[in-house]
Write a protein that holds these residues in place. Structure first.
Motif, mmCIF file in Angstrom:
data_model
loop_
_atom_site.group_PDB
_atom_site.id
_atom_site.type_symbol
_atom_site.label_atom_id
_atom_site.label_comp_id
_atom_site.label_asym_id
_atom_site.label_seq_id
_atom_site.Cartn_x
_atom_site.Cartn_y
_atom_site.Cartn_z
ATOM 1 N N PHE A 1 0.844 -1.202 0.000
ATOM 2 C CA PHE A 1 0.000 0.000 0.000
ATOM 3 C C PHE A 1 0.875 1.246 0.000
ATOM 4 O O PHE A 1 0.634 2.208 -0.729
ATOM 5 N N THR B 1 -4.924 15.226 -5.035
ATOM 6 C CA THR B 1 -4.395 13.880 -5.285
ATOM 7 C C THR B 1 -3.071 13.705 -4.548
ATOM 8 O O THR B 1 -2.795 12.657 -3.973
ATOM 9 N N VAL C 1 -3.845 12.929 -0.925
ATOM 10 C CA VAL C 1 -4.318 11.559 -0.721
ATOM 11 C C VAL C 1 -3.144 10.587 -0.861
ATOM 12 O O VAL C 1 -2.981 9.657 -0.066
ATOM 13 N N GLU D 1 -1.019 10.554 2.199
ATOM 14 C CA GLU D 1 -1.594 9.784 3.293
ATOM 15 C C GLU D 1 -1.468 8.287 3.030
ATOM 16 O O GLU D 1 -1.171 7.513 3.935
ATOM 17 N N VAL D 2 -1.714 7.888 1.770
ATOM 18 C CA VAL D 2 -1.641 6.452 1.454
ATOM 19 C C VAL D 2 -0.220 5.943 1.676
ATOM 20 O O VAL D 2 -0.013 4.828 2.122
ATOM 21 N N LEU E 1 0.528 6.344 6.053
ATOM 22 C CA LEU E 1 -0.179 5.591 7.091
ATOM 23 C C LEU E 1 0.398 4.187 7.297
ATOM 24 O O LEU E 1 0.679 3.808 8.436
ATOM 25 N N PRO E 2 0.616 3.403 6.206
ATOM 26 C CA PRO E 2 1.207 2.081 6.438
ATOM 27 C C PRO E 2 2.600 2.182 7.060
ATOM 28 O O PRO E 2 2.969 1.334 7.868
#
Lengths: 196, 562
Positions: free
Chosen positions: B171, B187, B190, B193-194, B197-198
């Protein structure tokens, strides 16, 4: 659609807007000043609900209902559950006064100052009636925009939520309980077997 | 009056920049919905990686615990390799797609290829479980157990494995592929964050020294959330200024707008906080040493190499596509940031006693060098940045791979408990204290030689990738008129050479530590780490000896589409 007119003449919508705005502001101030944590959470519900009312008056119906669903519904309930499930002080207490409150006040005022000056500067000389000028607020307009122009970020947010979900499970799932003693919980034979 | 008004007052039928924001959407409110055109080929690398991550989650859901490891490794490696093939197949592409949310151009493709190669090598480190003799799993058996509790020992003994790290890492890779390609700030956010976070989660899953690891995760998460908020506030202000979050629209607004610059300057400043945090530039570097030290070493390697590539990619695109008109405003600020980053990184690295912290400060120092390429605002600057990011990434993964192999020895391991094995020595956590590395050259000449190559590359010694990269960066900076920065860079390099060479001297010319008979031991890894180490050494030397091909590739890739 865009007309210039005197600031003095007001309509029912504007008066309602100002009243709801004051209500929201008052509730927000109370949220950070009351000495009871549960009351603070409830005042937050009022503030967030008042904001939804403001959105509705600005003809942004979709955002208004999302605000009700997500913030008034989910976030506030989450907060209250958080208070119930932890050992948070639920009575009247002075522990809520943090030493950082002056710094927080400065940051809050600065943020408000930037927003007020920016938006004030933007609409200082123009009067526009949101109900006539903006059709962006309807669910249909938001949906069209979302799936036409923002389809990739929108779909990616689902990936983000999936990753967060998996992460939450990884961090919280227990197959072996914490109070198991290593020697008793698993026979040695099994342990060596797993190591090999 | 700012542009905000015209935006708010956009009437139905007013075709103001379609795709540029909610304002543009008014014209499309009819009963027919036209789906946006999506060029799936351009998005394939991301889609493949996200698809592989989803398959990984299904594996987690349906396969029994003991049989998840190999399918996870296979799916992850296959996903990354297939995505890389798509990147190669897309070479020469120059287009925007998905309603202009993504632009696939030379810079995007070069960085995506680099990220995927780095992710492939990092995956090999993450997949390392050791040979039959020693368990080298870097991840905790069960994240939820309290460090030091009986449950932790029980989970270890039961042989639990956190195989969820593979989908989580994929991810993150997917987010990294999108971050440098994002053509609008929403974009971008986003994607940020993508990718983040992982990583926050992965940082907290170390097997050894778990308190340190959890502290790192918490710190990274909180500071990362702050920086994201800054980024988002910056996006909001820029939207207010330009009436759009598209990079090209912001560029147009900056050159043509007669309005006050306050909004755009404040917006860019807040945006820069978010980006400079991710690249680890001073004064937003405070998280780097703690997080690099606490995170499981394979994750540190991945984070140090790939996150830097993605974040610098986004920084390049935003500064070169959206803000060329503001050059004279942001360049002096970045000058200051670059000087501070290089000096603070070099000086604090000298004082470190822990190898992972030293490499963290080295990462900060290198972020300073790479900023030189961004500042030069020439096409040469772009290509040298691209080259340096790749060169630095490979050397970093290699260096951390070596760190995973130097272990503490625990005499008469408490785990075994059998009376007869009182003298046996079990493998403990990584020996990250520099004193443990003394005399490594005698005990394990090959490993010490590998680490020497990486240290020489970081120090910028000729015939390594670091020299070529630094030479390209400094030349580009001089072309861009930033010669004072180059002087600072050279001084910082000289200071940095001191602590890189110190490690080499320590490995070859110091007596090994033998106190209490518990000196560090060098473990023999499975072929995974061996392959990663071999490839990184080979690339580090190849990019130093025969750099022309890679330099040409970076030169050809140095173009943006809007």
């Amino acid at each position: 659609m865009t007309t210039t007119r005197a600031l003095g003449s007001t309509t029912g919508v504007e008066i309602t807007f100002i009243l709801i705005g004051l209500l929201t502001f008052g509730a927000a101030v109370l949220t950070v000043t009351v000495r009871n944590l549960v009351h603070a959470a409830l005042w937050l519900v009022v503030a967030l609900g008042g904001l939804a009312g403001c959105y509705l008056l600005l003809a942004a119906e979709f955002v208004a209902w999302v605000q009700v669903l997500i913030y008034v519904g989910a976030v506030a309930v989450l907060l209250l559950f958080g208070l119930m499930l932890t050992r948070a002080p639920i009575g009247r207490t002075t522990e809520l006064d943090s030493g950082n409150r002056w710094a927080a006040a400065v940051v809050g005022l600065a943020t408000a100052g930037v927003l007020v000056s920016v938006i004030g500067d933007a609409v200082r000389t123009t009067w526009f009636d949101p109900r006539q000028a903006v059709v962006n607020g309807t669910a249909k307009a938001v949906g069209t925009s979302l799936f036409r122009y923002w389809v990739l970020p929108f779909e990616l947010l689902s990936v983000l939520l999936l990753a967060a979900l998996v992460g939450a499970i990884v961090l919280s799932r227990r197959d072996v309980s914490d109070d198991v003693d290593a020697a008793e919980g698993t026979p040695r034979a099994q342990a060596t077997e797993a190591e090999a | 009056m700012s542009v905000l008004t015209s935006l708010l007052a956009a009437s139905p039928g007013d075709p103001t920049n379609p795709g540029g924001g909610l304002g543009g959407a008014t014209s499309t409110v009819t009963n027919t919905f036209t789906a946006p055109h999506v060029e799936y080929r351009a998005l394939m690398p991301m889609l493949v990686v996200f698809g592989a991550a989803t398959v990984g989650i299904l594996i987690e859901a349906f396969l029994p615990r003991t049989r998840r490891y190999w399918p996870q490794v296979g799916v992850s490696l296959a996903g990354v390799v297939v995505a890389f093939c798509f990147v190669v197949a897309n070479h020469g592409m120059a287009e925007t797609t998905a309603a202009d949310a993504v632009s696939v151009d030379g810079v995007t493709l070069f960085l995506q290829g680099t990220i995927l190669l780095l992710a492939l090598l990092a995956l090999l480190l993450v997949a390392e479980r050791g040979t039959g003799l020693v368990d080298l799993d870097a991840f905790t058996a069960q994240g939820a157990t309290t460090p030091g509790s009986g449950g932790e020992r029980a989970a270890d003994a039961a042989g639990l494995r956190t195989t969820e790290v593979f989908p989580l890492m994929l991810f993150s890779v997917g987010g990294m592929l999108l971050f440098p390609a994002a053509n609008d700030l929403l974009t971008s956010f986003v994607a940020l964050e993508v990718l983040s976070l992982p990583l926050y989660l992965l940082c907290g899953l170390a097997r050894r020294r778990r308190l340190l690891s959890q502290e790192a995760a918490m710190k990274y998460f909180l500071l990362g959330a702050f920086s994201s908020a800054f980024f988002l506030y910056g996006v909001a202000l820029l939207y207010g200024y330009a009436g759009s979050v598209r990079l090209s629209d912001i560029a147009t607004a900056i050159t043509s707008s007669p309005h006050s610059d306050v909004l755009v300057l404040a917006g860019v400043a807040l945006l820069a906080v978010g980006l400079l945090f991710k690249v680890g530039a001073v004064p937003f570097h405070a998280w780097t040493p703690d997080v690099y030290q606490g995170a499981p070493t394979p994750i540190t390697a991945f984070m140090a190499a790939a996150t830097k590539v993605a974040a610098f990619g986004a920084l390049l695109r935003i500064t070169y596509v959206a803000l060329p008109g503001l050059r004279w405003d942001w360049r002096p600020v970045l000058w200051g940031v670059a000087i501070l980053t290089m000096l603070v990184g070099a000086i604090l690295a000298i004082t470190q006693r822990d190898i992972k912290r030293m490499l963290a400060y080295s990462a900060i120092l290198n972020a300073g060098y790479i900023l030189l390429g961004v500042i030069s605002t020439t096409s040469k600057g772009v290509s040298s940045t691209l080259f340096y990011l790749a060169a630095y990434g490979f050397a970093t993964i290699g260096a951390f791979a070596v760190v995973t192999l130097v272990r503490e020895s625990v005499r008469g391991g408490s785990d075994s408990g059998d009376g007869g094995e009182e003298d046996s020595v079990t493998v403990g956590g990584e020996a990250t204290d520099l004193s443990a590395w003394a005399g490594l050259g005698r005990r394990s000449p090959l490993l010490a030689a590998c680490f020497t190559v990486f240290m020489l590359a970081f120090a910028g010694i000729p015939l390594t990738s670091g020299f070529t990269g630094k030479f390209a960066l400094f030349t580009a900076a001089i072309d861009g008129g930033a010669w004072p920065l180059v002087i600072v860079g050279v001084i910082a390099s000289a200071a940095a050479a001191f602590f890189y060479v110190r490690v080499i001297v320590l490995m070859y010319f110091s007596e090994p530590l033998r106190e209490q008979g518990a000196g560090p031991i060098v473990v023999v890894p499975s072929p995974m780490t061996t392959v990663a180490l071999t490839v990184t050494v080979a690339l580090t030397i190849a990019l130093g000896v025969l750099p022309q091909m890679a330099l040409d590739l970076a030169d050809k890739a140095a173009y943006f589409v809007q």
